[in-house]
Write a protein that holds these residues in place. Sequence first.
Motif, PDB file in Angstrom:
ATOM      1  N   ALA A  87       0.853  -1.190   0.000  1.00 11.89           N
ATOM      2  CA  ALA A  87       0.000   0.000   0.000  1.00 11.89           C
ATOM      3  C   ALA A  87       0.887   1.236   0.000  1.00 11.89           C
ATOM      4  O   ALA A  87       2.006   1.218   0.519  1.00 11.89           O
ATOM      5  CB  ALA A  87      -0.898  -0.013   1.220  1.00 11.89           C
ATOM      6  N   GLN A  88       0.388   2.303  -0.591  1.00 12.86           N
ATOM      7  CA  GLN A  88       1.131   3.567  -0.637  1.00 12.86           C
ATOM      8  C   GLN A  88       0.358   4.620   0.123  1.00 12.86           C
ATOM      9  O   GLN A  88      -0.856   4.551   0.234  1.00 12.86           O
ATOM     10  CB  GLN A  88       1.299   4.009  -2.093  1.00 12.86           C
ATOM     11  CG  GLN A  88       2.052   2.986  -2.918  1.00 12.86           C
ATOM     12  CD  GLN A  88       1.957   3.245  -4.417  1.00 12.86           C
ATOM     13  OE1 GLN A  88       1.488   4.290  -4.841  1.00 12.86           O
ATOM     14  NE2 GLN A  88       2.406   2.277  -5.192  1.00 12.86           N
ATOM     15  N   LEU A  89       1.096   5.583   0.623  1.00 15.75           N
ATOM     16  CA  LEU A  89       0.437   6.657   1.359  1.00 15.75           C
ATOM     17  C   LEU A  89       0.705   7.956   0.619  1.00 15.75           C
ATOM     18  O   LEU A  89       1.843   8.216   0.226  1.00 15.75           O
ATOM     19  CB  LEU A  89       1.000   6.708   2.776  1.00 15.75           C
ATOM     20  CG  LEU A  89       0.175   7.459   3.808  1.00 15.75           C
ATOM     21  CD1 LEU A  89       0.459   6.877   5.186  1.00 15.75           C
ATOM     22  CD2 LEU A  89       0.485   8.929   3.835  1.00 15.75           C
ATOM     23  N   ILE A  90      -0.334   8.718   0.426  1.00 12.12           N
ATOM     24  CA  ILE A  90      -0.170   9.964  -0.330  1.00 12.12           C
ATOM     25  C   ILE A  90      -0.725  11.131   0.475  1.00 12.12           C
ATOM     26  O   ILE A  90      -1.880  11.114   0.896  1.00 12.12           O
ATOM     27  CB  ILE A  90      -0.855   9.853  -1.707  1.00 12.12           C
ATOM     28  CG1 ILE A  90      -0.035   8.873  -2.571  1.00 12.12           C
ATOM     29  CG2 ILE A  90      -0.901  11.212  -2.407  1.00 12.12           C
ATOM     30  CD1 ILE A  90      -0.825   7.885  -3.307  1.00 12.12           C
ATOM     31  N   HIS A  91       0.127  12.094   0.705  1.00 12.49           N
ATOM     32  CA  HIS A  91      -0.311  13.314   1.391  1.00 12.49           C
ATOM     33  C   HIS A  91      -0.937  14.227   0.362  1.00 12.49           C
ATOM     34  O   HIS A  91      -0.432  14.347  -0.754  1.00 12.49           O
ATOM     35  CB  HIS A  91       0.876  13.976   2.079  1.00 12.49           C
ATOM     36  CG  HIS A  91       1.544  13.059   3.067  1.00 12.49           C
ATOM     37  ND1 HIS A  91       0.956  12.690   4.238  1.00 12.49           N
ATOM     38  CD2 HIS A  91       2.721  12.405   3.013  1.00 12.49           C
ATOM     39  CE1 HIS A  91       1.747  11.875   4.890  1.00 12.49           C
ATOM     40  NE2 HIS A  91       2.823  11.673   4.164  1.00 12.49           N
ATOM     41  N   PHE A  92      -1.990  14.900   0.758  1.00 15.47           N
ATOM     42  CA  PHE A  92      -2.842  15.523  -0.238  1.00 15.47           C
ATOM     43  C   PHE A  92      -3.325  16.891   0.220  1.00 15.47           C
ATOM     44  O   PHE A  92      -4.384  17.024   0.843  1.00 15.47           O
ATOM     45  CB  PHE A  92      -4.035  14.581  -0.461  1.00 15.47           C
ATOM     46  CG  PHE A  92      -4.818  14.858  -1.694  1.00 15.47           C
ATOM     47  CD1 PHE A  92      -4.549  14.189  -2.865  1.00 15.47           C
ATOM     48  CD2 PHE A  92      -5.848  15.790  -1.670  1.00 15.47           C
ATOM     49  CE1 PHE A  92      -5.284  14.434  -3.998  1.00 15.47           C
ATOM     50  CE2 PHE A  92      -6.580  16.046  -2.805  1.00 15.47           C
ATOM     51  CZ  PHE A  92      -6.303  15.375  -3.976  1.00 15.47           C
ATOM     52  N   PRO A  93      -2.564  17.926  -0.084  1.00 16.50           N
ATOM     53  CA  PRO A  93      -2.979  19.274   0.327  1.00 16.50           C
ATOM     54  C   PRO A  93      -4.123  19.759  -0.564  1.00 16.50           C
ATOM     55  O   PRO A  93      -4.170  19.442  -1.749  1.00 16.50           O
ATOM     56  CB  PRO A  93      -1.737  20.134   0.059  1.00 16.50           C
ATOM     57  CG  PRO A  93      -0.634  19.196  -0.275  1.00 16.50           C
ATOM     58  CD  PRO A  93      -1.261  17.942  -0.764  1.00 16.50           C
ATOM     59  N   LYS A  94      -5.006  20.523   0.007  1.00 19.56           N
ATOM     60  CA  LYS A  94      -6.150  20.972  -0.771  1.00 19.56           C
ATOM     61  C   LYS A  94      -6.615  22.341  -0.303  1.00 19.56           C
ATOM     62  O   LYS A  94      -6.865  22.577   0.866  1.00 19.56           O
ATOM     63  CB  LYS A  94      -7.282  19.957  -0.644  1.00 19.56           C
ATOM     64  CG  LYS A  94      -8.464  20.209  -1.553  1.00 19.56           C
ATOM     65  CD  LYS A  94      -9.325  18.967  -1.678  1.00 19.56           C
ATOM     66  CE  LYS A  94      -9.834  18.456  -0.350  1.00 19.56           C
ATOM     67  NZ  LYS A  94     -10.591  19.442   0.421  1.00 19.56           N
ATOM     68  N   SER A  95      -6.699  23.239  -1.266  1.00 23.21           N
ATOM     69  CA  SER A  95      -7.251  24.570  -1.017  1.00 23.21           C
ATOM     70  C   SER A  95      -8.102  24.895  -2.235  1.00 23.21           C
ATOM     71  O   SER A  95      -8.300  24.044  -3.096  1.00 23.21           O
ATOM     72  CB  SER A  95      -6.125  25.584  -0.844  1.00 23.21           C
ATOM     73  OG  SER A  95      -5.218  25.492  -1.930  1.00 23.21           O
ATOM     74  N   CYS A  96      -8.595  26.110  -2.347  1.00 20.94           N
ATOM     75  CA  CYS A  96      -9.441  26.455  -3.490  1.00 20.94           C
ATOM     76  C   CYS A  96      -8.669  26.259  -4.789  1.00 20.94           C
ATOM     77  O   CYS A  96      -7.504  26.624  -4.904  1.00 20.94           O
ATOM     78  CB  CYS A  96      -9.897  27.898  -3.386  1.00 20.94           C
ATOM     79  SG  CYS A  96     -10.702  28.465  -4.894  1.00 20.94           S
ATOM     80  N   LEU A  97      -9.337  25.685  -5.779  1.00 20.39           N
ATOM     81  CA  LEU A  97      -8.690  25.384  -7.055  1.00 20.39           C
ATOM     82  C   LEU A  97      -8.921  26.492  -8.084  1.00 20.39           C
ATOM     83  O   LEU A  97      -8.558  26.359  -9.240  1.00 20.39           O
ATOM     84  CB  LEU A  97      -9.210  24.043  -7.584  1.00 20.39           C
ATOM     85  CG  LEU A  97      -9.107  22.881  -6.596  1.00 20.39           C
ATOM     86  CD1 LEU A  97     -10.002  21.724  -7.002  1.00 20.39           C
ATOM     87  CD2 LEU A  97      -7.695  22.388  -6.481  1.00 20.39           C
ATOM     88  N   HIS A  98      -9.572  27.555  -7.661  1.00 14.88           N
ATOM     89  CA  HIS A  98      -9.838  28.713  -8.529  1.00 14.88           C
ATOM     90  C   HIS A  98     -10.405  28.303  -9.886  1.00 14.88           C
ATOM     91  O   HIS A  98      -9.900  28.698 -10.941  1.00 14.88           O
ATOM     92  CB  HIS A  98      -8.572  29.581  -8.638  1.00 14.88           C
ATOM     93  CG  HIS A  98      -8.178  30.118  -7.308  1.00 14.88           C
ATOM     94  ND1 HIS A  98      -8.784  31.205  -6.726  1.00 14.88           N
ATOM     95  CD2 HIS A  98      -7.302  29.657  -6.375  1.00 14.88           C
ATOM     96  CE1 HIS A  98      -8.281  31.405  -5.516  1.00 14.88           C
ATOM     97  NE2 HIS A  98      -7.388  30.475  -5.274  1.00 14.88           N
ATOM     98  N   CYS A  99     -11.461  27.499  -9.800  1.00  9.97           N
ATOM     99  CA  CYS A  99     -12.063  26.894 -10.989  1.00  9.97           C
ATOM    100  C   CYS A  99     -12.433  27.924 -12.059  1.00  9.97           C
ATOM    101  O   CYS A  99     -12.867  29.035 -11.758  1.00  9.97           O
ATOM    102  CB  CYS A  99     -13.331  26.154 -10.593  1.00  9.97           C
ATOM    103  SG  CYS A  99     -13.029  24.957  -9.296  1.00  9.97           S
ATOM    104  N   GLU A 100     -12.273  27.499 -13.312  1.00  7.30           N
ATOM    105  CA  GLU A 100     -12.714  28.366 -14.409  1.00  7.30           C
ATOM    106  C   GLU A 100     -14.228  28.452 -14.431  1.00  7.30           C
ATOM    107  O   GLU A 100     -14.789  29.521 -14.663  1.00  7.30           O
ATOM    108  CB  GLU A 100     -12.220  27.798 -15.743  1.00  7.30           C
ATOM    109  CG  GLU A 100     -10.775  28.116 -16.006  1.00  7.30           C
ATOM    110  CD  GLU A 100     -10.346  27.561 -17.356  1.00  7.30           C
ATOM    111  OE1 GLU A 100     -10.937  27.960 -18.373  1.00  7.30           O
ATOM    112  OE2 GLU A 100      -9.443  26.715 -17.364  1.00  7.30           O
TER     113      GLU A 100
END
Lengths: 938, 249, 290
Positions: free
Chosen positions: B73-86
């Motif tokens: 298994a792999q572990l992935i760190h995943f930062p998330k903020s606003c993606l400023h969608c089009e």
Amino acid sequence: MTDQPKIDLSPKVSDEIRKTTCYMCACRCGINVHMKDGKVAYIEGNRDHPVNKGVLCAKGSAGIMQVNAPSRLRKPLRRVGPRGSGEFREIEWDEAISTAVGWLNELHETAPHKLAFFTGRDQSQSFTSFWAQNFGTPNYAAHGGFCSVNMAAGGIYTMGGAFWEFGQPDWEHTKLFMLFGVAEDHDSNPIKMGIGKIKARGARVIGVNPIRSGYNAVADDWIGITPGTDGLFILSLIHVLMKAGKIDLDYLSRYTNAPVLVNAAEGPEKGLFLRDAEGKPLVIDRVTGEPTAFDKPGVRPDLSATYEKDGVTHRPVFHLMAEKYLTGDHAPEAVAKRCGIPASRIRAIAAEIARVAFDEAIELDQEWTDFRGETHSKMIGRPVSFHAMRGISAHANGFQTCRALHVLQILLGTVEVPGGFRFKPPYPKPVEAHPTPHGDRRPGRALEGPHLGFPRGPEDLLLNEDGTAQRIDKAFTWENPMSAHGLMHMVISNAAAGDPYKIDTLFMYMANMSWNSSMNTKGVMEMLSARNEDGKYVIPRIIYSDAYSSEMVAYADLILPDTTYLERHDCISLLDRPICEADAAADAIRWPVVEPDRDVRGFQSVLIELANRMSLPGFTDDDGTPKWKDYADYIVNHQRKPGIGPLAGFRGENGDKEGRGEVNPDQLNRYIENGGFYVAHIPEGADYYKPWNTAYQDWAVGMGIYDSPQPYLFQLYSEPMRKFQLAAEGHGSRQPPDHLRQRIKDTMDPLPIWYETDQQGNEGFTVNALTQRPMAMYHSWGTQNAWLRQLHGRNPLYVPTKLMQEHGLQDGDWAKVSSPHGEITVPVMEMAALNDNTVWTWNAIGKRKGTWALQEDAPEATKGFLLNHLIHELLPPKGDGMRWANSDPVTGQAAWFDLKVKIEKTSPPDDVESQPEFAPIKSPVGTGPKDLAWKVGK
Amino acid sequence: MTQLPTSTDRKMGLVIDLDTCVGCHACVISCKGWNTENYGAPLSDQDAYGSNPSGTFLNRVHSYEVQPEQGSAQLIHFPKSCLHCEDAPCVTVCPTGASYKRAEDGIVLVNESDCIGCGLCAWSCPYGARELDMAEGVMKKCTLCVDRIYNENLPEVDRIPSCVRTCPAGARHFGDLGDPDSDVSKLVSEREGMDLMPEMGTKPVNKYLPPRAKDMIEEQIDILAPLLAPVAEEPKGFLGWLDKTLEKL
Amino acid sequence: MHPAPSVIIFTTLSGLGFGLLFFLGLGLPDVSGWVAFIFFAIANALAVGGLLASTFHLGHPERAWKAFTQWKTSWLSREGWCAVLALITMGLYALGVVFLGQRWNLLGWIGALLSLATVFTTSMIYTQLRTIPRWNMKLTPAMFLSFSLAGGSLLAGQTSIAVPLLLLAALVQLLYWRQGDKAFSASGTNLGTATGLGQRGAVRTFEPPHTGTNYLLREFVYVVGRNHAEKLRVISFVLAFALPILLLLIPFSHFFALLAVLSHLAGIATSRWLFFAQAEHVVGLYYGKR
Ligand SMILES: Nc1nc2c(c(=O)[nH]1)N[C@H]1C(S)=C(S)[C@@H](COP(=O)(O)OP(=O)(O)OC[C@H]3O[C@@H](n4cnc5c(=O)[nH]c(N)nc54)[C@H](O)[C@@H]3O)O[C@H]1N2
Ligand SMILES: Nc1nc2c(c(=O)[nH]1)N[C@H]1C(S)=C(S)[C@@H](COP(=O)(O)OP(=O)(O)OC[C@H]3O[C@@H](n4cnc5c(=O)[nH]c(N)nc54)[C@H](O)[C@@H]3O)O[C@H]1N2
Ligand code: SF4
Ligand code: SF4
Ligand code: SF4
Ligand code: SF4
Ligand code: SF4
Ligand SMILES: [Mo]
């Protein structure tokens, strides 16, 4: 669009930036503290700083919540309730100081050893040890003994420095980076920056760790090793590489003791080096075929030739290594199962190491001259680098494992070469350049030398005539001869047992010993509050300095409240643990960027005041006049040796000298103007091959790092260890007690070995249990930080999928976890990327109720827990009438990670709180406010 | 204002490298620090020292485990903020015009003095990028540090978002994703940058660089094996080899 | 979604209120004077009360007027306009009916249409959200409208219309539940697409970004037990539709009519509670929750 709101794109950021040094871990990054209205408004990294080059971790960025934490102590405290209750009375500083002087002065004059002065993770050890030395007590150490002395000592005995804070991979050039047992480490930001650089180049990172989080999560290959078996794995890599001839023979012959001849004659010299009349180890010169001093100009040491004398064949170290490591018991197939790594993977890793080290070697066009006077036109780089920390050192075989890893690097020729491992000044520094330990008691006078050092043999042990220990922690005894950092984890239990003797005052500084820093936490709390039959405390007096309302505060009789890191002077000195990088020496200060708003004082200044009031030698002139009025004064005006003081930069009357130079009264201002630090770059051409490079050696002498050039050979074979073995074999006048003979023979092997650390009493306890540091928390003190505690407010026990299924567990279920020593009941959570037989949790999240200005129902206190309850400083009895320490037999390093447990599913405790629970402590500072909406300057 | 601009001059955004993020939360706290002191109301915290602490953050780091069909298994760190969608749904749903997308650079912002705190924009955001501040009663979201990136009071190198400046691993990149020649656009095309929830039709500007393939070392063994050919099977033979090799040195 | 009382009260009451206004606008029942006053008062109380309730959850109710500005794009804004226009139109119309004895039919019809339009715009606030697959269906406006009409006719005392409308609403409700239960998986959004990692293998959440809670978890992550939801569905269905129909089919009595109305109201409120509580926002995926 015209109706878009107009916003101010260039608001004023702050009134002023004050540059100082972060404190939330031993990385010591440079920070820009933005001030508004005289208050701290925002903290960011300092781009010019050699350590962090502008970046900052979560703890550093949350500094504003640390300086303003409601848990800050406000005034000196005198205990009024029983120890552990948290009942105090606030007192004035006058009373606090005179109380302390009243307790200490008599000890200084009559029985200095009755003071035990131990410091935790502070960053001023050269100063605190200077204080203790002048007090005359042998009982001083910092926390290194339970932290990572195996790594430090393993490195220093092998190659004059270790990973830790003493060196780093050549991040710019390395092409294969292998990381053993690291979750975060002291060099936190540089490691992250380095991994980022390697990744950006597309180079490979291999993580060896039972747990695949953090750095190991981004590793390209994960080796989920069985805890405690790294030594076996590393020796297997050595086996394969040696067998294939994928080692750097040229490097070994020139820079290591591989060619040094080992005495094979039976007797008290057996296994020691053959030396010439001047005591220099001998090698066979390939040119003359004669035994020759290793450092003779022009000598070409032979790795293979043997030497016949008196009918005995003396062989070089390299022969002994071939004999030891080429045997089948080191083959991948022989170790695979115990390590939990398929043999094919061990081979693949060895092959990849060999490929990168030798097929992708790099050459820098840089001329340099070695200590034998030979000039080399190029610097050959072997771009394989390693880094390791507590995962390999916090085991009872950690010293030898750390040695094994250093030996692997040396065999590959990757130390101090481009792309490999590089020392940071003041390292490299061979054992010979370190002091030996000092432990004499000298009432009214200073100790003859520093407490801590590196024993060269049994003669350097700190033993009394009758064989008893000189130090309260029994450091430098036969139980752990090379305990170079002392054994902080034994201080309280030994003091409570009066073994080797009773003490009067326990004086501690920033160490949360009644909680997360101790093994056997509950036992320690009991020892701290144990009473004699007459009702008096067994440890009569406890003085403690903390800045915050920690668990330890409640157990002290007198509290000397410290400032926070933005409110005082500090010195991160070359005499101590500086902020150097591989191509520069550097040191730094902290200075009061804000004034304390409470009645607290910088602890170092308090120590100076105590010393002055007691007229301690070193601190006062013969007529009793104090030399320094406070710590800032000391930093500038103290000289260890003429011209050498705590700070290396801006010395001399005009502030234009570095390293050596007269005192500069304006030095602190110059540091402040310069951003709080000073960097002295190593000249080009001096920046690799440092232990043997004359250009580096000369530069280091100029800087005051050495008094004279100190070129040396890497010690694949450790002669001091052999000396202890010889004593155990019956040679010499200092003899170990019989019950330790066999252990010394077995574990003090001069060539790295591996041995099983599974402890006695572990029958039925089969699961490895570990802790890791969360990147966003620093031990116990992250919790009081309103921002950080939202990230890690409780800690589940992470259980691998296989064990979850085996025990019918689901996320959020509770498990009873027991060890031969104790039992805890805690919530569990599944983790798939985890060694199948290992459970773990975050370190030091669990808190005792009533501490850190948290409400008593805070999740840290109700759901959070410590694994420490399961770990004891002693191993379970094995029926020989003795209790063996849960420590490395060489250095005394606490074997935190040897813990084995059993887990069982259980129903949640009645109050749905983690067990064990302890009575709440009465908070000396109340609790923090409910809501925060922070805006400085509004 | 809730009309989206038909096009924006630039598409400023973040590129987040999942191969490099070590999950240290530095970006989370740096963002909290900057945005507490700057744009709009401070990011407040409730029950800050109590049993149920909770506060407003504009950037959060998740972590996920991926179990491939074969291997660990792999572990992935995943930062998330606003993606400023089009095609930002959060903008068009806003009844007051408080939410808007800037025409010049595509940054999606909340004009706090117009916001009634109805929460609808947060409902419409698939990514959880908006949080209502409990003390101020207005919607907070990543501003792409609009008050840094053009700020003439900051040195030019520092005119980047706080989270990017602080990220120790260098896992966060900032730039104009509308310009195919920008560093960030090149990075996205080299590393096959991806969208989150493309099926939502939000057309995020921020891109994620996927983790590289992992645990492949044994697959190379055929190529590598010759490197490990023993010089001799016996220790004696090894020493013979040693003598021979030393002659060459 | 967190079933906030304010939105449940709002959508339930205003749906009923505007439903009643719709029928009053059509002249059903054909009342005047005091009787009409009472009918209009009830309708307005429900509609206005509902609208007021909807402002309770605002962070800044004092700025609520700003919500009228974005009718070009925002359904919430459109709802505001429709509601106000409907209330004004129906207010004028009521003035004529109650005080002037005048029935301005055109005004009534316009008012009726605006009332329905208000309900429609309300429903579109939810329907438009792709982030909540259970709402993002054509059946959502159908449900709001059919409920509103059924409730309105019931309140208006139009037994003969009410029964078929209740039957229709009941049918829509059943269809809504059926399709809604499948909506999330049918949307194609899962942790794999949310993280972009789905191609690499099975994705599961590990550590949350914070151990505490936050706005998103409070607002969007609400879990109703399956059994609990089933029970509530039965209760709501019986109360909203089955019982009122039964009560309407038995010989008329004011008491039973009142009972039918109250039962319907309770049933609709329960259905609305479920509408929110069972709605899963895709953001829950990031937190390992749905
Ligand atoms: N953020 C933060 N930084 C810190 C600290 C902090 O509290 N917080 N503390 C500082 C201090 S005092 C120290 S000592 C350093 C310690 O820094 P680290 O050395 O990173 O220490 P730990 O977090 O204890 O991590 C030990 C790692 O070793 C692994 N491990 C355990 N047993 C074995 C084994 O047998 N083999 C292998 N290969 N791996 C193993 C564990 O899984 C874990 O990942 O960090 C310093 N830096
Ligand atoms: N289970 C388990 N336990 C472990 C470890 C592990 O890996 N697993 N690791 C061990 C290791 S390596 C270490 S180093 C220890 C760390 O143990 P400690 O050194 O005890 O670490 P802290 O919890 O940080 O405690 C330091 C104390 O210093 C106080 N302090 C903070 N700032 C200041 C200041 O400015 N001035 C003063 N005077 N005091 C201050 C804090 O409030 C706190 O009470 O923990 C050990 N404990
Ligand atoms: S790594 Fe973080 S906590 Fe440590 S000194 Fe640097 S910024 Fe401070
Ligand atoms: S600061 Fe960088 S490495 Fe750390 S969590 Fe954020 S993106 Fe990841
Ligand atoms: S991520 Fe969410 S808040 Fe940001 S623009 Fe897209 S939809 Fe709006
Ligand atoms: S919360 Fe504020 S920004 Fe969001 S939709 Fe409502 S008014 Fe607009
Ligand atoms: S760009 Fe600025 S506001 Fe957005 S996440 Fe980064 S620091 Fe926070
Ligand atoms: Mo440590």
